[in-house]
Design an enzyme around this catalytic site. Structure first.
Site, PDB file in Angstrom:
ATOM      1  N   ASP A 179       0.711  -7.776   1.676  1.00 42.72           N
ATOM      2  CA  ASP A 179       0.854  -5.978   1.636  1.00 42.72           C
ATOM      3  C   ASP A 179       2.604  -6.010   1.793  1.00 42.72           C
ATOM      4  O   ASP A 179       2.824  -5.352   2.914  1.00 42.72           O
ATOM      5  CB  ASP A 179       0.130  -5.626   2.910  1.00 42.72           C
ATOM      6  CG  ASP A 179       0.241  -4.021   2.701  1.00 42.72           C
ATOM      7  OD1 ASP A 179       0.304  -3.684   1.888  1.00 42.72           O
ATOM      8  OD2 ASP A 179      -0.286  -3.743   3.847  1.00 42.72           O
ATOM      9  N   HIS A 201       0.745  -1.275   0.097  1.00 43.80           N
ATOM     10  CA  HIS A 201       0.103   0.413  -0.230  1.00 43.80           C
ATOM     11  C   HIS A 201       0.500   0.967  -0.084  1.00 43.80           C
ATOM     12  O   HIS A 201       0.397   1.956  -0.282  1.00 43.80           O
ATOM     13  CB  HIS A 201      -0.878   0.100   1.370  1.00 43.80           C
ATOM     14  CG  HIS A 201      -0.559   0.510   2.272  1.00 43.80           C
ATOM     15  ND1 HIS A 201      -0.571  -1.020   3.116  1.00 43.80           N
ATOM     16  CD2 HIS A 201      -0.515   1.307   2.922  1.00 43.80           C
ATOM     17  CE1 HIS A 201       0.340   0.310   4.600  1.00 43.80           C
ATOM     18  NE2 HIS A 201       0.370   1.009   4.134  1.00 43.80           N
ATOM     19  N   SER A 252       4.014   3.176   7.823  1.00 40.73           N
ATOM     20  CA  SER A 252       4.150   1.359   7.147  1.00 40.73           C
ATOM     21  C   SER A 252       5.650   1.164   5.785  1.00 40.73           C
ATOM     22  O   SER A 252       6.158   2.221   5.311  1.00 40.73           O
ATOM     23  CB  SER A 252       2.697   1.840   6.193  1.00 40.73           C
ATOM     24  OG  SER A 252       1.967   2.101   6.971  1.00 40.73           O
TER      25      SER A 252
END
Length: 493
Positions: A167, A137, A242
């Site tokens: 992911d 992402h 992230s």
């Protein structure tokens, strides 16, 4: 490797000194007051005296934190991305004349760019090419990627491969200057309570470190569409973290920070990281093939509880229920059947559906996997040769047998179906898959199957046993006071 040994030694010292600190805290007050300090802090006429033994414990902890940060941060990068997206806008050409007197306004597609940033960690080197892990992402759909190194140097990067199911993404860039490559740890060895560090670029603040503990293990990612079993930590993780690493006290990467649970949008002590062991093989897959190759068994797995497990005769077992089988799949060829309850894969107990999906996906193509299942109350061992996952096959419901999930006819279901005739026994049809054999046989949700090939069935176990080893299938179906017989369906082999 000497530097990691040094850090480990410091950490071991912390554990021993922590016991000393605890002992001091339990000692008589006079002993603490009279102890001499290695360092004092003055404010006006007041002097703070810290006991030397206690201070040495805190200094050792601080030294360990500094050592881990100094060793790992140079391997942590900022990942800046640009994505090209499409939106629908109104075509204003000819306005206002065409709007009032002609064809009016029309929609048209318009491309636009949006930028974002995340974190990453360098995990591999090949000559002057460096590879860094991040999240799907963050970079998985980027059209332009730039990485910013620890010293602020910005370098254009390329997407090597990305996988949405886990992911994760891998980016590469070139550097003639030698860079730090992080050491990957063993996430299977961590335990709840272990000290850990989250590193990255939270809210744009590069090279940030936060400390916490491993709060829990094995957190499910099914709610966010991820097949990983996450590490939960209270180390502060915010937007921008992230893709950054979760580090243990030895300076090793044990996870990739991915998401948070928050009501405010910021850290509330509920951060989640993908265990690094779930990713290690993917690094090689990305570099070799540009994608992750998943193993495929060909089974539709669902979680069942309560009365359903009792009806299957597995109330005291953990595992995953094979509600449907893809005809012609490795599972079908190996002898797995719809209605099997999988309790073991290659000698390892199956805890739940997520675990089995993850472990089958990590099997290599061509590998022979051994499954232990509960079938009609008995343990059966079957073997299947794993094939590569092909989305075009996986999404083709035409080969999904029987094409629906059978439910036990409980008292609650009888009430919901307004079935007052207690003599009616069988299984209830639910979750019919389009284009499947069930759809072709014109079954409908709420139908009650009372017989298979003219053989009465009164329970789940009887129903799934009746499906086995048939070349042709037909059902007796009860609905709205009537019983009909479906057309015959020839099983594909």
């Amino acid at each position: 490797m000497k530097r990691w040994t040094k850090i480990a030694g410091i950490t071991f010292g912390i554990a021993a000194l922590s016991f000393v600190l605890f002992s001091l805290s339990c000692s008589a007050g006079t002993a603490t007051v009279e102890a001499q300090s290695a360092r004092t802090a003055s404010a006006g006429t007041s002097t703070v005296v810290v006991p030397s033994q206690a201070l040495s414990v805190i200094e050792a902890l601080q030294e360990a934190n500094r050592a881990v940060s100094a060793e790992v941060l140079p391997a942590v990068i900022e990942v800046d991305v640009v994505e090209t997206k499409t939106r629908q806008v109104m075509n204003m050409n000819g306005f206002p004349f065409n709007f009032f007197f002609g064809d009016g306004l029309e929609e048209q597609s318009q491309e636009y760019e949006t930028s974002g940033l995340g974190s990453g960690v360098i995990v591999r080197k090949n000559k002057n090419t460096y590879y860094a892990l991040t999240n799907y992402h963050v970079a998985g759909e980027a059209t332009k990627i730039t990485v910013k190194l620890y010293d602020g140097t910005e370098i254009p990067a390329e997407l090597v491969g990305a996988d949405e199911r886990k992911d994760i993404a891998l980016v590469s860039f070139e550097s003639k200057e030698p860079l730090t490559v992080a050491v990957l740890g063993d996430s299977s060895s961590i335990q709840v309570g272990d000290i850990c560090f989250a590193m990255g670029t939270p809210l744009g603040y590069a090279s940030s470190v936060s400390q916490g503990i491993v709060s829990a293990l094995g957190r499910s990612g099914s709610g966010i569409g991820n097949i990983s079993d996450f590490i939960q930590t209270d180390a502060a993780i915010n937007q921008g973290n992230s893709g950054g690493p979760l580090i243990n006290i030895y300076g090793e990467v044990i996870g990739i920070n991915t998401w948070i649970a928050s009501q405010s949008g910021g850290s509330q002590g509920l951060g989640f990281s993908i265990p690094i062991n779930n990713i290690k093989r993917a690094i090689d897959d990305f570099i070799r093939d540009g994608k992750v190759t998943y193993g495929w068994m060909g089974v539709s797995l669902v979680s069942v509880t309560g009365e359903y497990k009792e009806a299957l005769g597995v109330a005291d077992k953990t595992g995953a229920f094979a509600s449907q089988i893809f005809m012609g799949s490795p599972a079908d060829k190996g002898g797995l059947q719809a209605g099997d309850y999988v309790i073991s894969l290659n000698g390892r107990a199956v805890k739940d559906v997520d675990q089995l999906v993850r472990e089958v996906g990590d099997l290599t193509v061509g590998e022979v996997a051994e499954f232990v299942v509960i079938r009609s109350g008995k343990e059966v061992t079957v073997q299947a040769t794993i094939e590569a996952r092909d989305n075009s096959v996986v999404t083709n419901d035409a080969n999904l047998w029987p094409g629906f999930i059978a439910l036990p006819l409980t008292d609650d279901l009888r009430d919901n179906l307004k079935l007052t005739d207690k003599k009616v026994k069988g299984v209830v049809v639910s979750n019919i898959q389009s284009k499947s054999p069930a759809a072709a046989m014109r079954l409908q949700t709420g139908d009650i199957i009372t017989a298979v090939n003219d053989e009465k069935v009164t329970s789940l176990q009887e129903f799934y046993a009746a499906l086995a080893d048939k070349k042709e299938i037909w059902f007796d179906v009860y609905s709205d006071g009537h019983t009909i017989t479906t057309g015959k369906y020839k099983i594909k082999k």
